[in-house]
Design a protein around this motif. Structure first.
Motif, short mmCIF file in Angstrom:
data_model
loop_
_atom_site.label_atom_id
_atom_site.label_comp_id
_atom_site.label_asym_id
_atom_site.label_seq_id
_atom_site.Cartn_x
_atom_site.Cartn_y
_atom_site.Cartn_z
N GLU A 40 -40.08 7.81 -4.83
CA GLU A 40 -39.93 6.37 -4.56
C GLU A 40 -38.98 6.21 -3.37
O GLU A 40 -37.89 6.77 -3.35
CB GLU A 40 -39.37 5.65 -5.78
N ILE A 41 -39.43 5.44 -2.39
CA ILE A 41 -38.66 5.22 -1.16
C ILE A 41 -38.60 3.71 -0.92
O ILE A 41 -39.63 3.04 -0.99
CB ILE A 41 -39.36 5.90 0.04
N TRP A 42 -37.42 3.19 -0.65
CA TRP A 42 -37.34 1.75 -0.39
C TRP A 42 -36.16 1.39 0.50
O TRP A 42 -35.20 2.15 0.63
CB TRP A 42 -37.29 0.97 -1.70
N ARG A 43 -36.29 0.23 1.10
CA ARG A 43 -35.22 -0.35 1.91
C ARG A 43 -35.03 -1.79 1.45
O ARG A 43 -36.02 -2.50 1.22
CB ARG A 43 -35.62 -0.31 3.39
N ALA A 71 -49.06 4.92 0.86
CA ALA A 71 -47.94 4.92 1.80
C ALA A 71 -48.38 4.13 3.02
O ALA A 71 -48.83 4.68 4.02
CB ALA A 71 -47.55 6.34 2.18
N ASP A 72 -48.27 2.82 2.95
CA ASP A 72 -48.78 1.96 4.01
C ASP A 72 -48.05 2.22 5.32
O ASP A 72 -46.81 2.26 5.35
CB ASP A 72 -48.61 0.49 3.60
N PRO A 73 -48.77 2.41 6.42
CA PRO A 73 -48.09 2.69 7.69
C PRO A 73 -47.18 1.56 8.15
O PRO A 73 -46.17 1.81 8.83
CB PRO A 73 -49.25 2.93 8.68
N VAL A 74 -47.52 0.32 7.80
CA VAL A 74 -46.64 -0.80 8.15
C VAL A 74 -45.33 -0.68 7.39
O VAL A 74 -44.24 -0.88 7.95
CB VAL A 74 -47.33 -2.15 7.85
N ALA A 75 -45.41 -0.33 6.11
CA ALA A 75 -44.19 -0.14 5.31
C ALA A 75 -43.37 1.04 5.83
O ALA A 75 -42.14 0.96 5.91
CB ALA A 75 -44.57 0.08 3.84
N PHE A 92 -38.33 2.85 7.70
CA PHE A 92 -37.62 3.89 8.44
C PHE A 92 -37.16 3.42 9.82
O PHE A 92 -36.70 4.23 10.64
CB PHE A 92 -38.49 5.13 8.58
N GLY A 93 -37.28 2.12 10.07
CA GLY A 93 -36.77 1.58 11.33
C GLY A 93 -37.53 2.02 12.56
O GLY A 93 -36.99 2.01 13.67
N LEU A 94 -38.80 2.39 12.38
CA LEU A 94 -39.62 2.74 13.55
C LEU A 94 -39.98 1.47 14.32
O LEU A 94 -40.17 1.51 15.54
CB LEU A 94 -40.89 3.47 13.11
N LYS A 95 -40.10 0.36 13.59
CA LYS A 95 -40.38 -0.94 14.19
C LYS A 95 -39.59 -2.00 13.44
O LYS A 95 -39.43 -1.92 12.21
CB LYS A 95 -41.88 -1.28 14.12
N SER A 96 -39.12 -3.00 14.17
CA SER A 96 -38.41 -4.10 13.53
C SER A 96 -39.41 -5.07 12.90
O SER A 96 -40.61 -5.05 13.22
CB SER A 96 -37.55 -4.85 14.55
N LEU A 97 -38.92 -5.92 12.03
CA LEU A 97 -39.78 -6.90 11.39
C LEU A 97 -40.39 -7.84 12.44
O LEU A 97 -41.56 -8.22 12.35
CB LEU A 97 -38.98 -7.69 10.36
N GLU A 98 -39.60 -8.18 13.44
CA GLU A 98 -40.09 -9.06 14.51
C GLU A 98 -41.21 -8.38 15.30
O GLU A 98 -42.22 -9.02 15.65
CB GLU A 98 -38.94 -9.44 15.45
N GLN A 99 -41.06 -7.09 15.56
CA GLN A 99 -42.11 -6.36 16.29
C GLN A 99 -43.39 -6.27 15.47
O GLN A 99 -44.50 -6.42 16.00
CB GLN A 99 -41.61 -4.96 16.64
N ILE A 100 -43.24 -6.03 14.18
CA ILE A 100 -44.41 -5.94 13.30
C ILE A 100 -45.13 -7.27 13.24
O ILE A 100 -46.36 -7.36 13.38
CB ILE A 100 -43.99 -5.47 11.89
N GLU A 101 -44.37 -8.33 13.04
CA GLU A 101 -44.97 -9.66 12.95
C GLU A 101 -45.66 -10.05 14.26
O GLU A 101 -46.73 -10.66 14.25
CB GLU A 101 -43.89 -10.69 12.59
#
Length: 637
Positions: A537-540, A596-600, A605-614
């Motif tokens: 289990e992995i979470w942020r 293991a969704d690539p967006v998650a 893991f901080g590969l992309k910010s929430l703003e960048q994803i959105e």
């Protein structure tokens, strides 16, 4: 010496023999009783062997043991049955046969007796098993279905055909397997009809049974290519491809025009298994067929033959490049000890960090309140094979270049390659779908019921591409976590649960984690060496700014919808198979609880910010995180 004296002496001699015989008999009975008393203990196998060696003198006591309902554990009764079968005398066999139908015995004891009857093969075995196949107890019927296969007599065919319709799926599956062992061509039609069974294991065993019967029923299999049920048609194509009867070549080419894609693909894969000299000419003719499907399928098969990809070769294992974990890490002017050494303060080092010597390291925080630097280099290492108790890193850098050359070259799939893919690792994509759905080879499944492997690969490839990433980039952080577990194994610090790390620091984020292993292992969906044993289990934790941002972007979502979207974005339940799958195939699993969704991955893991994803998905984040990748529904909007 008088007659009286002679009589007295003879009486003494006879008495000595009689008393000695009774003493010997009593001693043997005592030994038998002692051995029977050990049937419930740890050294029971030695007791069974000793009783079998004693033989007939032990039979009566073993029978009495079976009749004794005060025995607290059924295992003693079961071992008594097995011992009687091993002795094999007439009385012993009669006792075993009687135990089969003794409803007063535990089901496991009766099951042992059923299998024993099949092994010792008394003349009445088929008749007894036929009666027991109607027993009310499911376990006994299941063992009976297995026993008829062990018995191997064709007179058991009618019984097996009847229980091929049993109400219990495991009984049906065992009956199908046994029909294959018996190899009765008379059961061909019934087995073909059983390809419609609702349970995947029954269908799998039916296919294997049809294969074992082989060419004796190829005419009936060819006729089944026209069955109204598409599941029967694709499974029949699969079996015909493995039987390789010349008579099936033309019908399989015709099946390339089937209305169902699964039938078309399976027919194409089946034709690749034939000798190229026998199929090249008819496939060449098929290139001029009026059907687009036949022309396309024939072209694909000929390409496989031309590239010599028909017979799957052992995948390249690559070079083992495992680095010995360092004892110290150098970063600028600082020198830090490596895990298991601990630090009181957070080290002044990025996480993840790669040294000049190409050693990858992450900073972790333990439950004891200490910081540690854990070497987690992604690399090919010693084998990872739970079956042989091997706990290395395995082949972490391997990509399936045979099936996906563009993935190996660029880190992303080519849509054109995916559209032509009908096999992965030599296993047809239809079989992969059959194995991968919930309740098949895995309880949760590797994909949902409405997904297939190609639609999932396409869907996730699109997501990763939209994020501006490559599959090796999303596999790496998951490998880092798995390699932390591997390091604990090397240090002999791994228990039943893996919970002594609170979190790791990753690209400035706190990533929490915990995990645990299981007693067994999960087989791979593909024909590869990858196995699974762990749940991780992995979470942020989203902060207030993250929540406020999403509330502003998605004001119309109900509270439960927002909570569900946040959970999918911030939590991953996965296992060690997934990073290997992502690196090798670009496969993150479909929409199950273990995806293991690539967006998650990108956000956690901080590969992309929430703003960048959105920004990439512009108001569609909930849809992106929840929409299944079906052939019909997935579109690139």
């Amino acid at each position: 010496m008088t007659a009286v004296q002679r009589f007295s002496i003879w009486s003494v001699v006879v008495s000595v023999f009689i008393i000695g015989g009774f003493a010997a008999g009593a001693g043997e009975r005592q030994k038998v009783d002692e051995l029977i008393g050990k049937l419930g203990e740890r050294d029971w196998q030695n007791a069974v062997d000793a009783l079998a060696k004693i033989g007939e003198p032990a039979v009566e006591s073993l029978i009495l043991t079976l009749r004794d309902r005060s025995v607290k554990t059924w295992i003693v009764h079961a071992r008594a049955v097995n011992t009687l079968a091993k002795i094999g005398s007439q009385r012993a066999v009669e006792a075993v046969v009687k135990s089969v139908e003794d409803a007063g015995l535990n089901q496991y004891v009766r099951g042992s007796a059923v299998l024993a009857v099949a092994e010792i093969k008394p003349k009445e075995a088929a008749e007894v098993l036929s009666r027991v196949s109607r027993d009310k107890n499911q376990f006994v019927r299941w063992k009976c279905a297995q026993a008829l296969g062990i018995l191997g007599k064709k007179e058991g065919t009618d019984t097996l055909v009847r229980i091929l319709s049993d109400e219990d799926k495991y009984v049906r599956a065992a009956a199908a397997r046994s029909l294959g062992q018996v190899k009765s061509e008379n059961a061909g039609d019934d087995l073909i009809n059983a390809l419609k069974d609702e349970h995947w294991l029954v269908r799998l065993n039916v296919r294997e049974a049809l294969l074992q019967i082989g060419e004796a029923i190829d005419d009936r299999l060819i006729a089944a290519l026209k069955d109204k049920n598409s599941s029967v048609r694709w499974q029949t194509a699969c079996v015909l491809g493995r039987i390789k009867s010349d008579k099936a070549i033309k019908p399989l080419i015709e099946a390339l025009a089937d209305a169902d894609w699964m039938v078309r693909d399976e027919a194409a894969v089946a034709l690749t298994k034939f000798d190229s000299g026998k199929v090249t000419e008819p496939l060449g003719d098929a290139l001029n067929d009026k059907s687009d499907y036949i022309r396309e399928g024939a072209g694909w098969i000929l390409d496989q033959i031309k590239s010599n990809r028909v017979i799957k070769e052992e995948p390249s294992r690559g070079m083992t490049s495992r680095k010995i974990p360092p004892e110290k890490i150098y970063c600028g002017q600082n020198v830090y000890p490596c895990y298991p050494a601990t630090l009181d303060a957070k080290p002044d080092i990025p996480s993840p960090y790669t040294t000049l010597g190409a050693v990858e390291v992450v900073t972790a925080f333990t439950k004891e309140g200490k910081y540690v630097l854990v070497p987690v280099t992604v690399e090919n290492g010693k084998p990872l094979n739970y079956k042989q108790n091997q706990w290395g890193k395995g082949r972490q850098l391997e990509v399936d270049a045979d099936d996906f050359p563009t993935l190996a070259r660029t880190g992303l799939h080519s849509d054109a390659e995916l559209s032509r893919t009908k096999m992965i690792t030599g296993r047809s994509i239809v079989e992969i779908a059959e194995l991968g759905r919930p309740g098949r080879s895995s309880g949760a499944g590797f994909m949902s019921d409405d997904e297939d492997i190609i639609s999932i690969l396409r869907g996730d490839n699109y997501l990763v591409m939209k994020l501006g990433l490559r599959h090796p980039q999303t596999a790496r952080p998951l490998f880092h976590i798995w390699n932390m577990i591997v390091r604990d194994v090397e240090l002999n610090r791994l228990g039943r649960f893996w919970e002594h790390f609170e979190y790791i620091l990753y690209n400035g984020q706190k990533v929490f984690l915990k995990g645990g292993g299981s007693k067994g292992w999960q087989e791979s969906l593909f024909d590869d060496e990858i196995l699974g044993k762990f749940q991780i289990e992995i979470w942020r934790e989203p902060n207030q700014d993250d929540k406020a941002f999403l509330l502003k972007k998605y004001p119309d979502l109900a509270n439960d919808q927002m909570a569900a979207m946040l959970k999918k974005l911030s939590h991953i339940y996965t296992g060690e198979m997934v990073p290997y799958y992502i690196m090798r195939y670009g496969f993150y699993e479909g929409h199950t609880d273990y995806r293991a969704d690539p967006v998650a991955i990108a956000w956690i893991f901080g590969l992309k910010s929430l703003e960048q994803i959105e920004a990439e998905f512009d108001g569609r984040l909930e849809e992106v995180l929840t929409q299944h990748f079906t052939r019909e529904a997935f579109t690139r909007n």
